[in-house]
Design an enzyme around this catalytic site. Sequence first.
Site, mmCIF file in Angstrom:
data_model
loop_
_atom_site.group_PDB
_atom_site.id
_atom_site.type_symbol
_atom_site.label_atom_id
_atom_site.label_comp_id
_atom_site.label_asym_id
_atom_site.label_seq_id
_atom_site.Cartn_x
_atom_site.Cartn_y
_atom_site.Cartn_z
ATOM 1 N N LYS A 1 20.992 -35.003 -10.571
ATOM 2 C CA LYS A 1 21.363 -35.900 -10.080
ATOM 3 C C LYS A 1 21.942 -36.264 -9.042
ATOM 4 C CE LYS A 1 21.058 -40.597 -10.650
ATOM 5 N NZ LYS A 1 20.508 -41.535 -9.448
ATOM 6 N N LYS B 1 31.578 -33.907 -12.377
ATOM 7 C CA LYS B 1 31.239 -35.735 -12.485
ATOM 8 C C LYS B 1 30.584 -35.994 -13.989
ATOM 9 C CE LYS B 1 31.534 -37.746 -8.393
ATOM 10 N NZ LYS B 1 31.143 -38.307 -7.335
ATOM 11 N N LYS C 1 22.665 -33.112 -4.690
ATOM 12 C CA LYS C 1 22.834 -33.926 -3.292
ATOM 13 C C LYS C 1 21.433 -33.346 -2.543
ATOM 14 C CE LYS C 1 26.201 -36.853 -2.516
ATOM 15 N NZ LYS C 1 27.193 -37.946 -3.279
ATOM 16 N N THR D 1 31.183 -48.680 -8.384
ATOM 17 C CA THR D 1 32.420 -47.199 -7.821
ATOM 18 C C THR D 1 34.434 -47.785 -8.193
ATOM 19 O OG1 THR D 1 30.718 -46.387 -6.770
ATOM 20 C CG2 THR D 1 32.739 -45.822 -6.414
ATOM 21 N N ASN E 1 31.303 -50.050 1.219
ATOM 22 C CA ASN E 1 31.489 -50.698 -0.762
ATOM 23 C C ASN E 1 32.302 -49.733 -1.766
ATOM 24 O OD1 ASN E 1 30.496 -49.557 -3.365
ATOM 25 N ND2 ASN E 1 28.512 -50.659 -2.664
ATOM 26 N N SER F 1 24.613 -46.263 -12.181
ATOM 27 C CA SER F 1 22.892 -45.813 -11.692
ATOM 28 C C SER F 1 22.266 -44.775 -12.997
ATOM 29 C CB SER F 1 23.018 -44.239 -10.862
ATOM 30 O OG SER F 1 23.190 -44.701 -9.738
HETATM 31 P P1 NAD Z 1 30.557 -46.955 3.428
HETATM 32 O O1 NAD Z 1 29.763 -46.187 4.654
HETATM 33 O O2 NAD Z 1 30.121 -48.298 2.538
HETATM 34 O O3 NAD Z 1 32.086 -47.053 3.753
HETATM 35 C C1 NAD Z 1 32.639 -45.949 3.911
HETATM 36 C C2 NAD Z 1 34.394 -46.746 5.137
HETATM 37 O O4 NAD Z 1 34.689 -45.763 5.484
HETATM 38 C C3 NAD Z 1 34.134 -48.225 6.061
HETATM 39 O O5 NAD Z 1 34.640 -49.541 6.040
HETATM 40 C C4 NAD Z 1 33.752 -46.909 7.364
HETATM 41 O O6 NAD Z 1 34.563 -48.042 8.839
HETATM 42 C C5 NAD Z 1 35.438 -46.053 7.065
HETATM 43 N N1 NAD Z 1 35.329 -45.243 7.862
HETATM 44 C C6 NAD Z 1 34.514 -44.515 8.315
HETATM 45 N N2 NAD Z 1 35.927 -43.493 8.915
HETATM 46 C C7 NAD Z 1 36.530 -44.071 9.318
HETATM 47 C C8 NAD Z 1 38.063 -43.584 9.097
HETATM 48 N N3 NAD Z 1 37.855 -42.262 9.926
HETATM 49 N N4 NAD Z 1 38.717 -43.193 9.156
HETATM 50 C C9 NAD Z 1 39.045 -44.809 8.238
HETATM 51 N N5 NAD Z 1 38.308 -45.463 7.793
HETATM 52 C C10 NAD Z 1 36.125 -44.945 8.030
HETATM 53 O O7 NAD Z 1 30.818 -45.977 2.748
HETATM 54 P P2 NAD Z 1 30.975 -45.920 0.797
HETATM 55 O O8 NAD Z 1 30.087 -46.157 0.054
HETATM 56 O O9 NAD Z 1 32.333 -47.019 0.717
HETATM 57 O O10 NAD Z 1 32.177 -44.441 1.058
HETATM 58 C C11 NAD Z 1 32.917 -44.240 0.911
HETATM 59 C C12 NAD Z 1 34.141 -42.672 0.210
HETATM 60 O O11 NAD Z 1 33.782 -43.098 -1.158
HETATM 61 C C13 NAD Z 1 32.299 -41.748 0.120
HETATM 62 O O12 NAD Z 1 33.603 -40.683 0.072
HETATM 63 C C14 NAD Z 1 31.459 -41.839 -0.610
HETATM 64 O O13 NAD Z 1 31.193 -39.972 -0.531
HETATM 65 C C15 NAD Z 1 32.609 -42.046 -1.698
HETATM 66 N N6 NAD Z 1 32.029 -42.882 -3.124
HETATM 67 C C16 NAD Z 1 30.964 -43.852 -2.820
HETATM 68 C C17 NAD Z 1 30.073 -44.041 -3.961
HETATM 69 C C18 NAD Z 1 29.140 -45.448 -3.590
HETATM 70 O O14 NAD Z 1 29.116 -45.697 -5.224
HETATM 71 N N7 NAD Z 1 29.434 -45.990 -2.882
HETATM 72 C C19 NAD Z 1 30.401 -43.179 -5.151
HETATM 73 C C20 NAD Z 1 30.588 -42.185 -5.035
HETATM 74 C C21 NAD Z 1 31.242 -42.131 -4.000
#
Ligand code: NAD
Length: 428
Positions: A69, A93, A105, A189, A220, A362
């Site tokens: 997954k 995880k 992944k 998340t 997100n 999920s």
């Molecule tokens: P997203 O694309 O929705 O948001 C990412 C955010 O980070 C945006 O606001 C973007 O502008 C910002 N960003 C990008 N580059 C940047 C920088 N250099 N400095 C500061 N901010 C920056 O992504 P997301 O889904 O929110 O994921 C963010 C993190 O959380 C990732 O590491 C992802 O792997 C992790 N994550 C997300 C989920 C999920 O369900 N969305 C689950 C587990 C882990």
Amino acid sequence: MATSTPYTRFQTTLHKVLTHLDLEDGSNELFNEPQYIHKNDITITRDDGSTQAYHAFRVQFNNARGPFKGGIRFHQDADEDEVKALAALMAIKTAVVNIPFGGAKGGVQVNPKELTKAEVQRIAREYVKTFQDHLGPDIDCPAPDVNTNPGIMAWMRDEYEQLTHTYSPAMITGKPLEFGGSLGRDTATARGGFFILQEMVDRLALEPRELKVALQGFGNAGAHMAKYLHEAGYNIVAVSDSQGGIYSPEGLDPVRIYKYKQKTGSVTGEYCEGSVCDIDRMKLDNVKTISNEALLECDCDILIPAALDNVITEENAGKIQAKYVLELANGPTTPEADDILEKNGVRVIPDVLANAGGVTVSYFEWSQGRSGEQWTADIVDERLKRVILDAYKAVRREARRQDMTYREAAFSVGIKRMMDAMRLRGWI
Ligand code: NAD
């Protein structure tokens, strides 16, 4: 010293914990490399008729506990090493939250922002065609990750069902609600991270109103987290996105920031147009702009990296003022930084626990896909809370018993659960 990579950083923590657990000969090797690395170039026709190939990967780390997954990211930097590290973290995880999955992944080395929607759809469908034999509800179930979303999951499900002549809503999660998605997946998340933080704050008898929070990333994970924290009374003093951030010691209103971000594309949008800011209004509201680097070191109690990996490093860890770091992003802290934070008494709630709410819901979506049920938002929320707090308690207990950091304890809990499954299967 050789430069570290996402996978060597994973291995550093892994080896530390394996050494501590002192496992019998041979079992360590099971964690060193993924079970399968599938890679291929996928080729699409661009809208102008030309063809373009992209490197694509599906790394399946371990499936002792259940089907593989893990999400699929579309990003120009998504290489084999990064996807391997993320697959390994997924295996830990899913075991930490004790759901019946392994870890995997996927990645396509592409910048989707340079493509049209039709071209992105071709990549999504081609990805499924390429790895079709390795995917399926009982084999390996992908989900969204960086730059992929519910719409892309819908195309992938459709492609898989066409290729296999099956009805398979459970082959992928993070789908649109009206196409087999689950209520609460979009906020899961942040919600999981919030439940953990709130439990910790309650146990420490701290007052949310007196806690200053800085959040890096307003997508997100970050934006939903900001909303939950604000509703619970925390004082959010700094937020940022890729364009930079804003800081106010008196606290920011994330709902207003979200509205301006929708309108202007940036969290600074209420005050700035690009790099030109309305200084008078900022003075009036006691707000200033802040770089992403400075945000990590700002005066706050709780720091929440929710954007990129590798942002808390040897260089800045010593300057972090927060007492608590909640990792919503995957891999934001290097092992060297971990050591510095530990020495300075900073408690880190690691990614494999803090952001595990996403994969937990999920799992709920996968279950609903298989049973045909549709759970209410309240049921999802209540079950998520139970799963994530059970995981948090298991990690806290392990940290205390083994005198470990929370990251080491989470790895320890995950590795032991994976070993139990491998033992029962007769792999060790
Ligand atoms: P997203 O694309 O929705 O948001 C990412 C955010 O980070 C945006 O606001 C973007 O502008 C910002 N960003 C990008 N580059 C940047 C920088 N250099 N400095 C500061 N901010 C920056 O992504 P997301 O889904 O929110 O994921 C963010 C993190 O959380 C990732 O590491 C992802 O792997 C992790 N994550 C997300 C989920 C999920 O369900 N969305 C689950 C587990 C882990």
